[in-house]
Design a protein around this motif. Structure first.
Motif, PDB file in Angstrom:
ATOM      1  N   UNK A 182       0.834  -1.207   0.000  1.00 49.81           N
ATOM      2  CA  UNK A 182       0.000   0.000   0.000  1.00 49.81           C
ATOM      3  C   UNK A 182       0.866   1.252   0.000  1.00 49.81           C
ATOM      4  N   UNK A 183       0.397   2.295  -0.687  1.00 50.12           N
ATOM      5  CA  UNK A 183       1.059   3.592  -0.677  1.00 50.12           C
ATOM      6  C   UNK A 183       0.408   4.440   0.408  1.00 50.12           C
ATOM      7  N   UNK A 184       1.249   5.063   1.246  1.00 48.35           N
ATOM      8  CA  UNK A 184       0.746   5.856   2.362  1.00 48.35           C
ATOM      9  C   UNK A 184       1.260   7.287   2.282  1.00 48.35           C
ATOM     10  N   UNK A 185       0.556   8.186   2.955  1.00 47.28           N
ATOM     11  CA  UNK A 185       0.966   9.579   3.089  1.00 47.28           C
ATOM     12  C   UNK A 185       1.446   9.791   4.525  1.00 47.28           C
ATOM     13  N   UNK A 186       2.074  10.926   4.787  1.00 47.20           N
ATOM     14  CA  UNK A 186       2.603  11.220   6.110  1.00 47.20           C
ATOM     15  C   UNK A 186       1.514  11.234   7.185  1.00 47.20           C
ATOM     16  N   UNK A 187       0.288  11.596   6.814  1.00 42.07           N
ATOM     17  CA  UNK A 187      -0.787  11.664   7.807  1.00 42.07           C
ATOM     18  C   UNK A 187      -1.666  10.410   7.820  1.00 42.07           C
ATOM     19  N   UNK A 188      -1.266   9.360   7.111  1.00 49.75           N
ATOM     20  CA  UNK A 188      -2.042   8.116   7.074  1.00 49.75           C
ATOM     21  C   UNK A 188      -1.931   7.376   8.399  1.00 49.75           C
ATOM     22  N   UNK A 189      -3.061   6.879   8.914  1.00 53.11           N
ATOM     23  CA  UNK A 189      -3.060   6.049  10.116  1.00 53.11           C
ATOM     24  C   UNK A 189      -2.664   4.635   9.673  1.00 53.11           C
ATOM     25  N   UNK A 190      -1.622   4.087  10.319  1.00 52.87           N
ATOM     26  CA  UNK A 190      -1.126   2.763   9.917  1.00 52.87           C
ATOM     27  C   UNK A 190      -1.489   1.666  10.912  1.00 52.87           C
ATOM     28  N   UNK A 191      -1.803   2.051  12.159  1.00 52.13           N
ATOM     29  CA  UNK A 191      -2.142   1.058  13.170  1.00 52.13           C
ATOM     30  C   UNK A 191      -2.686   1.761  14.407  1.00 52.13           C
ATOM     31  N   UNK A 192      -3.039   0.954  15.405  1.00 51.51           N
ATOM     32  CA  UNK A 192      -3.467   1.457  16.711  1.00 51.51           C
ATOM     33  C   UNK A 192      -2.582   0.788  17.753  1.00 51.51           C
ATOM     34  N   UNK A 193      -2.161   1.562  18.751  1.00 53.39           N
ATOM     35  CA  UNK A 193      -1.471   0.997  19.906  1.00 53.39           C
ATOM     36  C   UNK A 193      -2.335   1.299  21.127  1.00 53.39           C
ATOM     37  N   UNK A 194      -2.816   0.233  21.764  1.00 52.26           N
ATOM     38  CA  UNK A 194      -3.649   0.383  22.953  1.00 52.26           C
ATOM     39  C   UNK A 194      -2.750   0.492  24.172  1.00 52.26           C
ATOM     40  N   UNK A 195      -2.957   1.547  24.949  1.00 56.41           N
ATOM     41  CA  UNK A 195      -2.204   1.739  26.182  1.00 56.41           C
ATOM     42  C   UNK A 195      -3.184   2.176  27.264  1.00 56.41           C
ATOM     43  N   UNK A 196      -3.314   1.395  28.319  1.00 59.65           N
ATOM     44  CA  UNK A 196      -4.186   1.715  29.449  1.00 59.65           C
ATOM     45  C   UNK A 196      -5.622   1.996  28.998  1.00 59.65           C
TER      46      UNK A 196
END
Length: 157
Positions: free
Chosen positions: A106-120
């Protein structure tokens, strides 16, 4: 077990990624410990027949026994790494029934969301901060990640 067999065992253990191996045979014991950096000295305790003093023999692994990743780093040096900005649990999709944010190729831009990190119990969307093409996903779904841990490789060209 002779010295060549012990050296072969040391090479095998260091390449396998195991931190410690203990081997006990009738006439001797051997413990091989490797660390993240340089392998530690390996001590071989040879059990001797009654009446003969027991002598420990120190065996230091050769330089060949240290696994190297120079070729991998050379190939990956042209790529930009997207790292985790926080400690938490890595998720590639916004919810279990949704598709992944990005796939390899996939081609992405600088503001593209690539994942989620769950913390607390907070789900933090991680943006790419770089434009390019996703080359490799470095973390498995629902795996714990550390601060600064590489998540994706991106080809910026």
């Amino acid at each position: 077990m002779d010295l060549k067999e012990i050296q072969s065992l040391i090479k095998f253990v260091s390449k396998s990624g195991v931190n410690e191996v203990k081997l006990e045979v009738e006439d001797f014991k051997i413990t091989i410990k490797t660390g993240a950096g340089v392998p530690e000295t390996t001590i071989v305790h040879q059990a001797a027949p009654v009446g003969i003093p027991q002598t420990p023999v120190a065996v230091t692994p050769s330089v060949d026994a240290v696994p190297t990743e120079v070729k991998v780093e050379d190939e990956e040096s042209k790529y930009v790494t997207i790292t985790s900005p926080i400690i938490g649990t890595f998720y590639r999709k916004p919810s279990p029934d949704k598709p992944n944010f990005v796939e390899v190729g996939d081609t992405i831009q600088a503001d593209s969301v690539v994942c989620i990190v769950e913390a607390m119990k907070l789900f933090n969307e991680i943006e790419a901060e770089v434009s390019g093409k996703i080359v490799k996903v470095l973390v498995d779904e629902a795996s714990p990640v550390e601060f600064g841990q590489p998540l994706y490789l991106v080809d910026p060209s």
